[in-house]
Design an enzyme around this catalytic site. Structure first.
Site, PDB file in Angstrom:
ATOM      1  N   GLU A  95      -9.218   3.875  -2.466  1.00 13.36           N
ATOM      2  CA  GLU A  95      -7.993   3.765  -3.043  1.00 13.36           C
ATOM      3  C   GLU A  95      -8.138   3.411  -4.424  1.00 13.36           C
ATOM      4  OE1 GLU A  95      -4.690   2.037  -1.060  1.00 13.36           O
ATOM      5  OE2 GLU A  95      -5.559   2.646   0.872  1.00 13.36           O
ATOM      6  N   ASP A 139      -9.054   0.013   1.674  1.00  8.53           N
ATOM      7  CA  ASP A 139      -7.879  -0.557   2.698  1.00  8.53           C
ATOM      8  C   ASP A 139      -8.581  -0.096   3.976  1.00  8.53           C
ATOM      9  OD1 ASP A 139      -5.705  -1.884   3.368  1.00  8.53           O
ATOM     10  OD2 ASP A 139      -4.445  -0.103   3.633  1.00  8.53           O
ATOM     11  N   LYS A 191      -4.363  -2.230  10.112  1.00  8.30           N
ATOM     12  CA  LYS A 191      -4.818  -2.273   8.434  1.00  8.30           C
ATOM     13  C   LYS A 191      -4.651  -3.615   8.181  1.00  8.30           C
ATOM     14  CE  LYS A 191      -4.039   1.094   6.206  1.00  8.30           C
ATOM     15  NZ  LYS A 191      -4.708   1.911   5.714  1.00  8.30           N
ATOM     16  N   HIS A 250      -4.626  13.926   0.875  1.00 11.24           N
ATOM     17  CA  HIS A 250      -4.811  12.963   2.132  1.00 11.24           C
ATOM     18  C   HIS A 250      -3.628  13.042   2.948  1.00 11.24           C
ATOM     19  CE1 HIS A 250      -5.988   9.433   4.511  1.00 11.24           C
ATOM     20  NE2 HIS A 250      -4.673   9.026   4.265  1.00 11.24           N
ATOM     21  N   ASP A 255       0.738  -1.151   0.041  1.00 12.54           N
ATOM     22  CA  ASP A 255      -0.049   0.133   0.184  1.00 12.54           C
ATOM     23  C   ASP A 255       0.932   1.278   0.098  1.00 12.54           C
ATOM     24  OD1 ASP A 255      -2.483   1.292   0.145  1.00 12.54           O
ATOM     25  OD2 ASP A 255      -2.522   1.524   2.006  1.00 12.54           O
ATOM     26  N   GLU A 284     -10.952   3.822   3.424  1.00 10.46           N
ATOM     27  CA  GLU A 284      -9.727   4.338   2.429  1.00 10.46           C
ATOM     28  C   GLU A 284     -10.408   4.022   1.055  1.00 10.46           C
ATOM     29  OE1 GLU A 284      -6.039   4.888   5.674  1.00 10.46           O
ATOM     30  OE2 GLU A 284      -5.888   3.750   3.998  1.00 10.46           O
TER      31      GLU A 284
END
Length: 430
Positions: free
Chosen positions: A203, A235, A255, A136, A129, A201
């Protein structure tokens, strides 16, 4: 870089494909699907149908070089094919679905998408990632370092960390609220329990193609040949767990509990009409180091891709309400290009393999309407949002569902979509 497969005049004999919001014939995304008791296999989305690619191959209608990879119930072997082979495959698939002479043979191999179960597109060997959304990074940094939100390396090196491939799941599979250690600023010692600050999140996922041998970096001029396709990626993040554990080594349990990917892989070739110039760096920012700079990449390394996030709460679902749009962002807000993160990942000799997954990191825009996480929208919980039905949210509650969507648009091109990336939050398990 475009060809007949991208022509806005091209139509399909699959009627639902013509004018389809996500899957017109100009798209032809790849995925793994199953129907009933039949095992998973490769398919392509065309309108509201899914075409069984292995069944098409068995009829001898696809190039022989592409047949063996289609036997695999993942797309790894197909991703490993050279770019020119993938281009030829796309051209043939477009021909089969547009030319009426093939209709009688191919039409029986279509399935209603509503009857299909979609699976993870690939066996993910490794997942990395990145952190390429500069807005952000600034927004999060301001919450912890108001006077110095960006660390000094951000504009020199694409920041990333190695995630957990085993917990990547396909859209539609629920995410269980994680347990972990958390310590609020007013607490003396940490406690263990369900995350109180669960977040999403927004992405972009990047699927790796052929890859490189260990010890052999990828030149940025060749990086595009090693990108098989794109998808959406959520994520999920437990912000309270992350705030306690991330120093000194970075993300861990906050995470690695779940990441959601969309099931359809929009190929790199399908995105050719939607490539655009990378936004120039602000005055005073350092130029990328030589190994990360390529004139062609700067000229067309960005993507004309709109990114949308929606929230559907349990109460909204019960009432039959439509999902509420939380934000509308765009891939153009990435500070580093896809080619740059691929190149940097392999620059020390690290080997990338077919089916590896890269996440861009959260892609937020510069205004309040384009923020890619609740951590930003609620300013770390200080300013809860009020939904149309009167509910409020600072972070996600059990029963909430996050839905990500993406649409590529460009002048002179038929828009194509990525489908949905969605998951419902389930209560923590003791």
């Amino acid at each position: 870089m475009t060809d007949q497969t991208h022509s806005p005049d091209l139509t399909s004999w699959v009627k639902s494909a013509n004018g389809h919001a996500d899957f017109p014939i100009q798209n032809l995304p790849l995925g793994i699907f199953s129907v009933g008791t039949e095992g998973p296999r490769a398919g392509t989305a065309i309108g509201d149908k899914v075409l069984d690619l292995w069944a098409v191959a068995e009829l001898g209608l696809l190039p022989r070089a592409d047949v063996v990879p289609l036997e695999d119930p993942t797309l790894n072997a197909f991703f490993a094919l050279p770019k020119e082979t993938r281009v030829a495959f796309r051209a043939r698939l477009s021909e089969l679905l547009s030319d009426e002479q093939y209709r009688d043979q191919v039409e029986p191999l279509l399935h209603d998408a509503a009857d299909c179960t979609l699976h993870l597109p690939a066996r993910i060997g490794d997942y990395t990632d990145f952190y390429v959304g500069i807005h952000h990074a600034m927004n999060i940094g301001k919450q912890f370092r108001p006077d110095n939100p960006l660390l000094p390396n951000y504009k020199y090196v694409p920041i990333g960390y190695h995630g957990r491939a085993s917990s990547v799941r396909v859209s539609g599979e629920s995410v269980v609220r994680p347990l972990g250690q958390r310590k609020a600023p007013d607490e003396d010692v940490p406690t263990r329990g369900p995350s109180r600050r669960l977040d999403y999140e927004l992405e972009l996922g990047v699927w790796i193609g052929p890859g490189n041998d260990l010890g052999h970096p990828i030149d940025i001029a060749d990086a595009g040949d090693h990108v098989a396709g794109f998808g959406l990626l959520n994520d999920w993040s437990a912000r309270d767990l992350q705030g306690w554990e991330y120093q000194p080594l970075g993300p861990f349990l906050a995470k690695n509990f779940h990441s959601t990917v969309s099931p359809w892989v929009v190929t790199a070739e399908a995105m050719d009409p939607f490539r655009k110039r990378q936004a120039p760096r602000p005055e005073g920012d350092p130029a990328p180091l030589d190994y990360l700079h390529d004139a062609d990449d700067q000229a067309r390394g960005s993507l004309a891709l709109e990114l949308d996030t929606f929230l559907l709460t349990a109460k909204m679902r019960e009432a039959g309400d439509a999902p509420h749009r939380l934000s509308k962002s765009a891939a153009e807000h990435m500070y580093w290009t896809v080619a740059q993160i691929v190149t940097h990942h392999a620059s020390n000799g690290c080997d990338l393999r077919p089916g590896d997954l890269l996440g861009t990191g959260t892609i937020s825009g510069s205004d309040e309407e384009s923020l890619g996480s609740l951590m930003e929208i609620s300013q770390g919980g200080k300013t809860p949002i009020t939904l149309p039905n009167g509910e409020t949210r600072s972070f996600l509650e059990d029963g909430d569902e996050i839905i990500l969507k993406a649409t590529a648009r460009a002048d002179g091109a038929v828009p194509i979509g990525f489908g949905e990336c969605r998951a419902v939050v389930m209560p923590a398990r003791a």
